[in-house]
Design a protein around this motif. Structure first.
Motif, PDB file in Angstrom:
ATOM      1  N   ALA A 154       0.879  -1.179   0.000  1.00  0.00           N
ATOM      2  CA  ALA A 154       0.000   0.000   0.000  1.00  0.00           C
ATOM      3  C   ALA A 154       0.908   1.218   0.000  1.00  0.00           C
ATOM      4  N   LYS A 155       0.810   2.029  -1.034  1.00  0.00           N
ATOM      5  CA  LYS A 155       1.715   3.153  -1.239  1.00  0.00           C
ATOM      6  C   LYS A 155       1.370   4.359  -0.368  1.00  0.00           C
ATOM      7  N   GLN A 156       2.395   5.129  -0.019  1.00  0.00           N
ATOM      8  CA  GLN A 156       2.219   6.384   0.700  1.00  0.00           C
ATOM      9  C   GLN A 156       1.288   7.280  -0.114  1.00  0.00           C
ATOM     10  N   GLY A 157       0.361   7.956   0.570  1.00  0.00           N
ATOM     11  CA  GLY A 157      -0.580   8.841  -0.107  1.00  0.00           C
ATOM     12  C   GLY A 157      -1.869   8.166  -0.528  1.00  0.00           C
ATOM     13  N   THR A 158      -1.968   6.843  -0.319  1.00  0.00           N
ATOM     14  CA  THR A 158      -3.183   6.114  -0.671  1.00  0.00           C
ATOM     15  C   THR A 158      -4.293   6.465   0.303  1.00  0.00           C
ATOM     16  N   PRO A 159      -5.447   6.926  -0.210  1.00  0.00           N
ATOM     17  CA  PRO A 159      -6.560   7.217   0.710  1.00  0.00           C
ATOM     18  C   PRO A 159      -7.273   5.924   1.127  1.00  0.00           C
ATOM     19  N   VAL A 160      -7.703   5.881   2.365  1.00  0.00           N
ATOM     20  CA  VAL A 160      -8.486   4.759   2.886  1.00  0.00           C
ATOM     21  C   VAL A 160      -9.775   5.368   3.414  1.00  0.00           C
ATOM     22  N   ARG A 161     -10.878   5.058   2.772  1.00  0.00           N
ATOM     23  CA  ARG A 161     -12.153   5.675   3.118  1.00  0.00           C
ATOM     24  C   ARG A 161     -12.980   4.762   4.015  1.00  0.00           C
ATOM     25  N   ARG A 162     -13.804   5.374   4.845  1.00  0.00           N
ATOM     26  CA  ARG A 162     -14.758   4.668   5.698  1.00  0.00           C
ATOM     27  C   ARG A 162     -14.081   3.600   6.551  1.00  0.00           C
ATOM     28  N   ILE A 163     -13.148   4.042   7.368  1.00  0.00           N
ATOM     29  CA  ILE A 163     -12.429   3.113   8.233  1.00  0.00           C
ATOM     30  C   ILE A 163     -13.345   2.594   9.343  1.00  0.00           C
ATOM     31  N   SER A 164     -12.975   1.459   9.896  1.00  0.00           N
ATOM     32  CA  SER A 164     -13.652   0.972  11.100  1.00  0.00           C
ATOM     33  C   SER A 164     -12.573   0.768  12.162  1.00  0.00           C
ATOM     34  N   LEU A 165     -12.949   0.997  13.406  1.00  0.00           N
ATOM     35  CA  LEU A 165     -12.001   0.964  14.508  1.00  0.00           C
ATOM     36  C   LEU A 165     -12.012  -0.386  15.206  1.00  0.00           C
ATOM     37  N   ASP A 166     -10.851  -0.809  15.678  1.00  0.00           N
ATOM     38  CA  ASP A 166     -10.741  -2.013  16.493  1.00  0.00           C
ATOM     39  C   ASP A 166     -11.167  -1.621  17.902  1.00  0.00           C
ATOM     40  N   ARG A 167     -12.203  -2.238  18.442  1.00  0.00           N
ATOM     41  CA  ARG A 167     -12.741  -1.855  19.751  1.00  0.00           C
ATOM     42  C   ARG A 167     -11.840  -2.253  20.910  1.00  0.00           C
ATOM     43  N   GLU A 168     -10.865  -3.133  20.648  1.00  0.00           N
ATOM     44  CA  GLU A 168     -10.040  -3.623  21.739  1.00  0.00           C
ATOM     45  C   GLU A 168      -8.621  -3.076  21.738  1.00  0.00           C
ATOM     46  N   ASN A 169      -8.207  -2.420  20.640  1.00  0.00           N
ATOM     47  CA  ASN A 169      -6.846  -1.921  20.556  1.00  0.00           C
ATOM     48  C   ASN A 169      -6.833  -0.575  19.846  1.00  0.00           C
ATOM     49  N   ALA A 170      -6.346   0.451  20.509  1.00  0.00           N
ATOM     50  CA  ALA A 170      -6.342   1.814  19.958  1.00  0.00           C
ATOM     51  C   ALA A 170      -5.351   1.987  18.818  1.00  0.00           C
ATOM     52  N   GLU A 171      -4.483   1.025  18.599  1.00  0.00           N
ATOM     53  CA  GLU A 171      -3.483   1.163  17.544  1.00  0.00           C
ATOM     54  C   GLU A 171      -3.938   0.614  16.198  1.00  0.00           C
ATOM     55  N   TYR A 172      -5.080  -0.056  16.131  1.00  0.00           N
ATOM     56  CA  TYR A 172      -5.484  -0.697  14.880  1.00  0.00           C
ATOM     57  C   TYR A 172      -6.793  -0.141  14.344  1.00  0.00           C
ATOM     58  N   ILE A 173      -6.819   0.034  13.018  1.00  0.00           N
ATOM     59  CA  ILE A 173      -8.041   0.359  12.295  1.00  0.00           C
ATOM     60  C   ILE A 173      -8.112  -0.568  11.094  1.00  0.00           C
ATOM     61  N   GLU A 174      -9.282  -0.669  10.498  1.00  0.00           N
ATOM     62  CA  GLU A 174      -9.443  -1.457   9.277  1.00  0.00           C
ATOM     63  C   GLU A 174      -9.972  -0.566   8.180  1.00  0.00           C
ATOM     64  N   GLY A 175      -9.595  -0.892   6.959  1.00  0.00           N
ATOM     65  CA  GLY A 175     -10.094  -0.150   5.817  1.00  0.00           C
ATOM     66  C   GLY A 175      -9.738  -0.863   4.528  1.00  0.00           C
ATOM     67  N   LYS A 176     -10.323  -0.415   3.437  1.00  0.00           N
ATOM     68  CA  LYS A 176     -10.066  -1.020   2.133  1.00  0.00           C
ATOM     69  C   LYS A 176      -8.997  -0.237   1.392  1.00  0.00           C
ATOM     70  N   VAL A 177      -8.000  -0.967   0.936  1.00  0.00           N
ATOM     71  CA  VAL A 177      -6.998  -0.423   0.027  1.00  0.00           C
ATOM     72  C   VAL A 177      -7.169  -1.216  -1.253  1.00  0.00           C
ATOM     73  N   GLY A 178      -7.637  -0.528  -2.283  1.00  0.00           N
ATOM     74  CA  GLY A 178      -8.019  -1.233  -3.494  1.00  0.00           C
ATOM     75  C   GLY A 178      -9.238  -2.074  -3.187  1.00  0.00           C
ATOM     76  N   ALA A 179      -9.165  -3.355  -3.513  1.00  0.00           N
ATOM     77  CA  ALA A 179     -10.295  -4.244  -3.238  1.00  0.00           C
ATOM     78  C   ALA A 179     -10.082  -5.063  -1.974  1.00  0.00           C
ATOM     79  N   GLN A 180      -8.940  -4.843  -1.307  1.00  0.00           N
ATOM     80  CA  GLN A 180      -8.593  -5.680  -0.157  1.00  0.00           C
ATOM     81  C   GLN A 180      -8.817  -4.946   1.166  1.00  0.00           C
ATOM     82  N   GLN A 181      -9.497  -5.606   2.089  1.00  0.00           N
ATOM     83  CA  GLN A 181      -9.707  -5.091   3.446  1.00  0.00           C
ATOM     84  C   GLN A 181      -8.462  -5.415   4.252  1.00  0.00           C
ATOM     85  N   ILE A 182      -7.819  -4.387   4.847  1.00  0.00           N
ATOM     86  CA  ILE A 182      -6.593  -4.618   5.600  1.00  0.00           C
ATOM     87  C   ILE A 182      -6.660  -3.950   6.968  1.00  0.00           C
ATOM     88  N   VAL A 183      -5.804  -4.415   7.862  1.00  0.00           N
ATOM     89  CA  VAL A 183      -5.635  -3.805   9.174  1.00  0.00           C
ATOM     90  C   VAL A 183      -4.443  -2.861   9.064  1.00  0.00           C
TER      91      VAL A 183
END
Length: 192
Positions: A154-183
């Protein structure tokens, strides 16, 4: 029929929270994993504005939830539950919460944003600049990141829209980069 038409038909062209008829808009209830008709409600500008900006909340406006808590639609119940928890210090919302019944899956959805948690127990996600992140926010990557289990970078400057937050860890979020959902680790993103 599009989602606006379906929601107008379902609600009789009224706000599903306060029954207002003016300024109706579709509100997708976060986190938006459900989406569509089942994950949305039709709300007036006043209700949606107060949902999205808790600082503008007028407790007296929300006395309308006396009727909304009995809705047959999960999205309406979830928002009603969240608003009542936000207003618990007013006294009267606790009575409505005591009357409410949510099935386990709907309760999990209602609790997914941390609305019902004590402020001291709530996990706060922050980007690299210390800006608070919320479910549904958009962020941009500030460095190239290798995606585990994939050859993708995932390249620098890539936008990640509509993130979801990890309820148990403040350091992690999830989002789609391209067609893939990543942490993604929050120290590698900046809110946009």
């Amino acid at each position: 029929m599009n989602i606006v038409g379906q929601l107008k038909e379902r609600s009789g062209s009224r706000c599903e929270l306060c029954s207002a008829t003016d300024g109706l808009i579709v509100y997708e209830v976060p986190p938006v994993s459900v989406g569509g008709l089942d994950g949305s409600l039709l709300g007036c500008e006043t209700c949606i504005g107060q949902i999205e900006n808790p600082d503008t909340t007028d407790p007296n406006h929300w006395r309308c939830l006396n009727d909304s808590i009995w809705s047959e639609h999960a999205a309406v119940k979830v928002v009603a539950w969240r608003i009542l928890h936000r207003l618990k210090s007013e006294g009267w919302p606790q009575d409505l919460l005591d009357m409410m019944y949510l099935e386990d899956t709907i309760l999990d959805w209602a609790q997914a944003t941390g609305e019902g948690e004590d402020a001291s127990a709530k996990i706060i996600h922050r980007d690299v600049n210390g800006v608070v992140l919320e479910n549904g926010d958009s962020v941009v990557l500030i460095k190239d990141l290798k995606v585990k289990g994939s050859s993708m970078v995932a390249k620098q400057g890539t936008p990640v829209r509509r993130i979801s937050l990890d309820r148990e860890n403040a350091e992690y979020i999830e989002g789609k980069v391209g067609a893939q959902q990543i942490v993604i680790i929050t120290k590698y993103v900046k809110k946009i």
